[in-house]
Design a protein around this motif. Sequence first.
Motif, short mmCIF file in Angstrom:
data_model
loop_
_atom_site.label_atom_id
_atom_site.label_comp_id
_atom_site.label_asym_id
_atom_site.label_seq_id
_atom_site.Cartn_x
_atom_site.Cartn_y
_atom_site.Cartn_z
N PHE A 35 0.84 -1.20 0.00
CA PHE A 35 0.00 0.00 0.00
C PHE A 35 0.88 1.25 0.00
O PHE A 35 0.63 2.20 -0.74
N TYR A 36 1.92 1.26 0.82
CA TYR A 36 2.80 2.42 0.92
C TYR A 36 3.73 2.52 -0.28
O TYR A 36 4.07 3.61 -0.73
N GLU A 37 4.15 1.39 -0.82
CA GLU A 37 5.02 1.39 -1.99
C GLU A 37 4.31 1.97 -3.20
O GLU A 37 4.92 2.64 -4.02
N ASN A 38 3.04 1.71 -3.32
CA ASN A 38 2.26 2.16 -4.47
C ASN A 38 1.58 3.49 -4.26
O ASN A 38 0.77 3.90 -5.08
N ASN A 39 1.90 4.17 -3.18
CA ASN A 39 1.19 5.38 -2.80
C ASN A 39 2.08 6.60 -2.99
O ASN A 39 3.21 6.63 -2.51
N ARG A 40 1.56 7.60 -3.63
CA ARG A 40 2.32 8.83 -3.85
C ARG A 40 2.55 9.62 -2.55
O ARG A 40 3.53 10.32 -2.40
N PHE A 41 1.62 9.50 -1.60
CA PHE A 41 1.70 10.24 -0.35
C PHE A 41 1.59 9.30 0.86
O PHE A 41 0.62 9.36 1.62
N PRO A 42 2.55 8.42 1.05
CA PRO A 42 2.43 7.42 2.11
C PRO A 42 2.38 8.02 3.52
O PRO A 42 1.66 7.51 4.37
N ALA A 43 3.13 9.08 3.78
CA ALA A 43 3.14 9.67 5.13
C ALA A 43 1.77 10.29 5.45
O ALA A 43 1.28 10.16 6.57
N TYR A 44 1.17 10.94 4.47
CA TYR A 44 -0.14 11.54 4.67
C TYR A 44 -1.17 10.45 4.97
O TYR A 44 -1.97 10.57 5.90
N CYS A 45 -1.16 9.40 4.18
CA CYS A 45 -2.12 8.31 4.39
C CYS A 45 -1.90 7.61 5.72
O CYS A 45 -2.85 7.27 6.42
N TYR A 46 -0.63 7.43 6.09
CA TYR A 46 -0.33 6.85 7.40
C TYR A 46 -0.90 7.73 8.51
O TYR A 46 -1.53 7.24 9.45
N ASP A 47 -0.73 9.04 8.38
CA ASP A 47 -1.25 9.98 9.38
C ASP A 47 -2.76 9.83 9.53
O ASP A 47 -3.30 9.82 10.64
N LYS A 48 -3.48 9.70 8.43
CA LYS A 48 -4.94 9.56 8.49
C LYS A 48 -5.33 8.25 9.17
O LYS A 48 -6.30 8.21 9.93
N LEU A 49 -4.60 7.19 8.90
CA LEU A 49 -4.87 5.91 9.55
C LEU A 49 -4.62 6.00 11.06
O LEU A 49 -5.42 5.49 11.86
N VAL A 50 -3.53 6.65 11.44
CA VAL A 50 -3.22 6.83 12.86
C VAL A 50 -4.34 7.59 13.56
O VAL A 50 -4.83 7.17 14.62
N CYS A 51 -4.75 8.71 12.98
CA CYS A 51 -5.83 9.51 13.58
C CYS A 51 -7.11 8.70 13.73
O CYS A 51 -7.77 8.74 14.78
#
Length: 101
Positions: A35-51
């Motif tokens: 998911f993170y390898e194929n994602n242009r904005f992995p840190a942003y998406c990780y942040d949303k999952l954490v929240c």
Amino acid sequence: MSALARAYAITGSQAARDKVLRLNRLYAQTIDGQFYENNRFPAYCYDKLVCGLIDSHQYCGDPDAFAILEKTTDTALAHLPAHAIEHGQSWRREKTNRGLG
């Protein structure tokens, strides 16, 4: 997920809480580094999952939220930049800007 958990906190809607718990369980089954390898904005998406997972724990009392968060973090760390990146700068030299975004 964050908004749905907060909606439950405001309304007390059991349907909203049930949906948060169900979606968290389903998400937990899909956690994968690809998911993170194929994602242009992995840190942003990780942040949303954490929240979303923190709010699931806080507002819905999801007993599995922190275990899911731990697995999410363990999976994401290898795919995030080591430090803050300036806008427009490439940090994955071997990859193009592909994926989500």
